[in-house]
Design a protein around this motif. Structure first.
Motif, PDB file in Angstrom:
ATOM      1  N   ILE A  13       0.947  -1.235   0.064  1.00 19.12           N
ATOM      2  CA  ILE A  13       0.077   0.031  -0.018  1.00 19.12           C
ATOM      3  C   ILE A  13       0.871   1.278   0.045  1.00 19.12           C
ATOM      4  N   GLY A  14       0.235   2.337  -0.328  1.00 17.26           N
ATOM      5  CA  GLY A  14       1.195   3.526  -0.189  1.00 17.26           C
ATOM      6  C   GLY A  14       0.378   4.475  -1.177  1.00 17.26           C
ATOM      7  N   LEU A  15       0.812   5.937  -1.347  1.00 20.66           N
ATOM      8  CA  LEU A  15       0.564   7.014  -2.191  1.00 20.66           C
ATOM      9  C   LEU A  15       0.627   6.505  -3.617  1.00 20.66           C
ATOM     10  N   PRO A  16      -0.044   7.238  -4.525  1.00 22.28           N
ATOM     11  CA  PRO A  16       0.149   7.089  -5.910  1.00 22.28           C
ATOM     12  C   PRO A  16       1.657   7.475  -6.065  1.00 22.28           C
ATOM     13  N   SER A  57      -0.062  -5.538  -5.409  1.00 23.49           N
ATOM     14  CA  SER A  57       0.011  -3.990  -5.335  1.00 23.49           C
ATOM     15  C   SER A  57      -1.480  -3.552  -5.372  1.00 23.49           C
ATOM     16  N   VAL A  58      -1.864  -2.869  -4.446  1.00 26.74           N
ATOM     17  CA  VAL A  58      -3.094  -2.113  -4.629  1.00 26.74           C
ATOM     18  C   VAL A  58      -3.242  -0.353  -4.782  1.00 26.74           C
ATOM     19  N   GLY A  59      -4.238  -0.063  -5.215  1.00 27.16           N
ATOM     20  CA  GLY A  59      -4.138   1.501  -5.579  1.00 27.16           C
ATOM     21  C   GLY A  59      -4.063   2.413  -4.263  1.00 27.16           C
ATOM     22  N   GLY A  60      -3.529   3.362  -4.444  1.00 25.97           N
ATOM     23  CA  GLY A  60      -3.375   4.257  -3.183  1.00 25.97           C
ATOM     24  C   GLY A  60      -4.465   4.476  -2.437  1.00 25.97           C
TER      25      GLY A  60
END
Length: 169
Positions: A36-39, A105-108
């Protein structure tokens, strides 16, 4: 959801995302990792590298949505709106969490929905914690990311303020 923060180096000399060092393979009993994390935090890049290092598959939920609909995320946002996209994102996350030996990997913005946070609560989650400066440099000035239209640095600052408590939970 318990997350482990991995902070990317701030040096201009190494702009690539930091990859967690898991040695020769995954710890015993670990079947998936969720990033997870920012764009522009590097979730897709780190996910690909980490999956290769572990000899696991990589699932990027944004890319999965694009493949299913045959449109880029930006077009989905424009045509269907953010709420519809978030519904698709939740379904993509549900699908991804059925995989074993996978880096996901997931969207921010996935953490914005309580339902998604509940899905992530029982997972091993790695938060790629990058500075707004690093994310801005990576996203570039002509971001093709629908939530970064306009002043990229300002939008990332707003998103970081909104999402940091959710990433850290």
């Amino acid at each position: 959801m318990e997350s482990v923060a991995v902070t990317a180096p701030t040096s201009e000399a190494r702009p690539e995302p930091a990859t967690p060092n898991l040695g020769a393979g995954a710890p015993s009993g670990l079947t998936r990792l969720v990033l997870i994390g920012l764009p522009a935090a590097g979730k897709s890049s780190v996910g690909t590298a980490l999956a290769a290092r572990l000899s696991w598959q990589h699932r990027d939920t944004d890319h999965w949505i694009e493949q299913q609909l045959g449109q880029p995320v930006g077009a989905i946002f424009a045509d269907q709106g953010e709420d519809s996209f978030r519904d698709l994102e939740t379904e993509a996350l549900r699908q991804a969490l059925t995989l074993s030996s996978a880096v996901i990997s997931v969207g921010g913005g996935a953490v914005l929905r309580p339902e998604n946070r509940q899905l992530l609560a029982s997972q091993t989650v790695i938060w790629l914690d990058v500075s707004v400066t690093t994310a801005t440099r990576r996203a570039g000035l002509t971001a093709l990311r629908p939530l970064l239209l306009g002043d990229v640095r300002q939008r990332l600052t707003e998103l970081e303020t909104e999402r940091r408590p959710l990433y850290d939970s």
